[in-house]
Design a protein around this motif. Structure first.
Motif, mmCIF file in Angstrom:
data_model
loop_
_atom_site.group_PDB
_atom_site.id
_atom_site.type_symbol
_atom_site.label_atom_id
_atom_site.label_comp_id
_atom_site.label_asym_id
_atom_site.label_seq_id
_atom_site.Cartn_x
_atom_site.Cartn_y
_atom_site.Cartn_z
ATOM 1 N N TYR A 138 55.133 101.373 72.236
ATOM 2 C CA TYR A 138 55.158 100.029 71.662
ATOM 3 C C TYR A 138 56.271 99.155 72.241
ATOM 4 O O TYR A 138 56.308 97.957 71.985
ATOM 5 N N PRO A 242 56.338 105.204 64.546
ATOM 6 C CA PRO A 242 56.313 104.202 63.467
ATOM 7 C C PRO A 242 55.193 104.448 62.474
ATOM 8 O O PRO A 242 54.123 104.959 62.831
ATOM 9 N N THR A 263 57.747 97.835 59.317
ATOM 10 C CA THR A 263 56.430 98.056 59.899
ATOM 11 C C THR A 263 55.372 97.837 58.824
ATOM 12 O O THR A 263 55.390 98.497 57.781
ATOM 13 N N LEU A 266 49.483 99.433 61.711
ATOM 14 C CA LEU A 266 49.312 99.863 63.108
ATOM 15 C C LEU A 266 47.913 99.538 63.619
ATOM 16 O O LEU A 266 47.482 100.108 64.631
ATOM 17 N N LEU A 281 50.840 97.262 66.530
ATOM 18 C CA LEU A 281 51.814 97.434 65.454
ATOM 19 C C LEU A 281 52.252 96.052 64.996
ATOM 20 O O LEU A 281 52.658 95.228 65.806
ATOM 21 N N SER A 283 54.951 94.077 62.775
ATOM 22 C CA SER A 283 56.270 94.229 62.176
ATOM 23 C C SER A 283 56.741 92.899 61.624
ATOM 24 O O SER A 283 56.466 91.842 62.199
ATOM 25 N N TYR A 298 53.995 91.404 66.921
ATOM 26 C CA TYR A 298 52.896 92.311 67.208
ATOM 27 C C TYR A 298 53.171 93.020 68.533
ATOM 28 O O TYR A 298 53.501 92.383 69.544
#
Length: 325
Positions: A138, A242, A263, A266, A281, A283, A298
């Motif tokens: 990521y 994560p 987070t 996903l 992901l 966040s 993202y």
């Protein structure tokens, strides 16, 4: 009518008993309150996160009052009465705004403490546990790679260039990233960021050397920090594995650089000029230094950050290109 000694003796026990009950009740309540206060005090004395929040609040208010005194000192030296009053009113307004920001920062820190827990933030940094090979899916940082982001109207461009340079910070060799922000073609922010990855795959942020410009002139270097200097500490930019609900510090320079990330999921889908991405992901980032600020970021697997959305202004920083040397 005066009561006889016999009558007084008859009433005395009742009065004494009543007084005893009242005193005992008051004492019980008082002791109960003391116990509650003592309990809270004991709890707070071992909650280092909340203690840090209170210390930061005190510092913030002190700084605001200091700035206010300087502002008033400048106002005094304005000869025109109307202009002087306007200056004083502006100083009062700025002080009130600053106090609001301080209180807002406290609220953000308190909320973060509920998720982070009461412990001290003191990560153990063993340089032998870190590498400059940053291949977290990521957040991959391959030297020679440049990520370019644009707002939809093209007014703001962010160039995130992973350099071949490294720097030892807090004993850890870090990858140096040059991040430049342009507004209408003019450089407004110039930053060197420092990252390293631990053996588990977590990507750490060891500091930044940042400068903001206005009309081509240096305006501030606030936000700059290096892990190990002035008791500042690194944070995690991306976890190795994560999961929704993860909440962590991305940096720790109290009152200067304090970003938190959580987070959210996903499995987000993102469409930006560079392409379409699934299983991103998502966040959410906050900071007590700007209590009203809120961003969603993202990250696409194998790519990295593809989109940032300012939830307050609605502004989108979209990935438009990735180039490699």
């Amino acid at each position: 009518m005066k009561k006889s000694s016999i009558e007084l003796k008859q009433y005395a026990p009742t009065w004494t008993q009543s007084l005893t009950v009242v005193v005992f009740t008051v004492a019980t309540v008082f002791v109960g309150n003391l116990s509650a206060e003592d309990k809270n005090s004991a709890t707070e004395s071992t909650n280092f996160c909340l203690q840090t929040a209170r210390d930061a609040l005190a510092s913030c208010k002190s700084a605001a009052q200091s700035d206010d005194q300087v502002a008033l000192g400048k106002c005094i030296n304005i000869t025109d009465p109307a202009a002087r009053r306007s200056c004083e009113q502006q100083a009062a307004s700025d002080l009130a705004d600053a106090f609001d920001t301080c209180q807002g920062g406290l609220a953000v820190r308190q909320a973060s403490c509920q998720k982070l827990g009461p412990d001290r933030y003191d990560p153990v940094i063993d340089p032998t546990n870190f590498t400059t090979t940053i291949d977290n899916p990521y957040f991959p940082l391959v030297p020679g790679t440049t990520f370019t982001y644009l707002t939809p109207n093209g007014a703001i461009k962010d160039v995130f260039a992973v350099t071949h340079n490294t720097r030892a910070i807090d004993g850890v060799t870090c990858v140096q990233v040059h991040d430049s922000v342009y507004t209408d073609g003019v450089l407004t922010e110039d930053t060197l960021d420092f990252f390293a990855q631990d053996t588990e795959g977590n990507v750490w942020y060891f500091g930044e050397n940042t400068a903001e410009f206005e009309e081509g002139l240096l305006a501030t270097i606030e936000g700059s920090f290096l892990s190990g200097v002035n008791n500042d500490k690194p944070g995690i930019i991306m976890r190795a594995h994560p999961a929704p609900g993860d909440f962590y510090r991305q940096e720790f320079s109290l009152g200067n650089a304090e970003d938190y990330a959580e987070t959210l999921n996903l499995n987000s889908r993102v469409v930006v000029p560079y392409g379409r991405f699934n299983n991103c992901l998502k966040s959410q980032e906050t900071t007590p230094l700007e209590p009203d600020a809120l961003e969603d970021k993202y990250y696409a697997p194998g790519v990295g950050n593809v989109l940032t959305v300012d939830l307050v202004t609605g502004e989108r920083d979209e990935l438009v290109s990735i180039t490699t040397e």
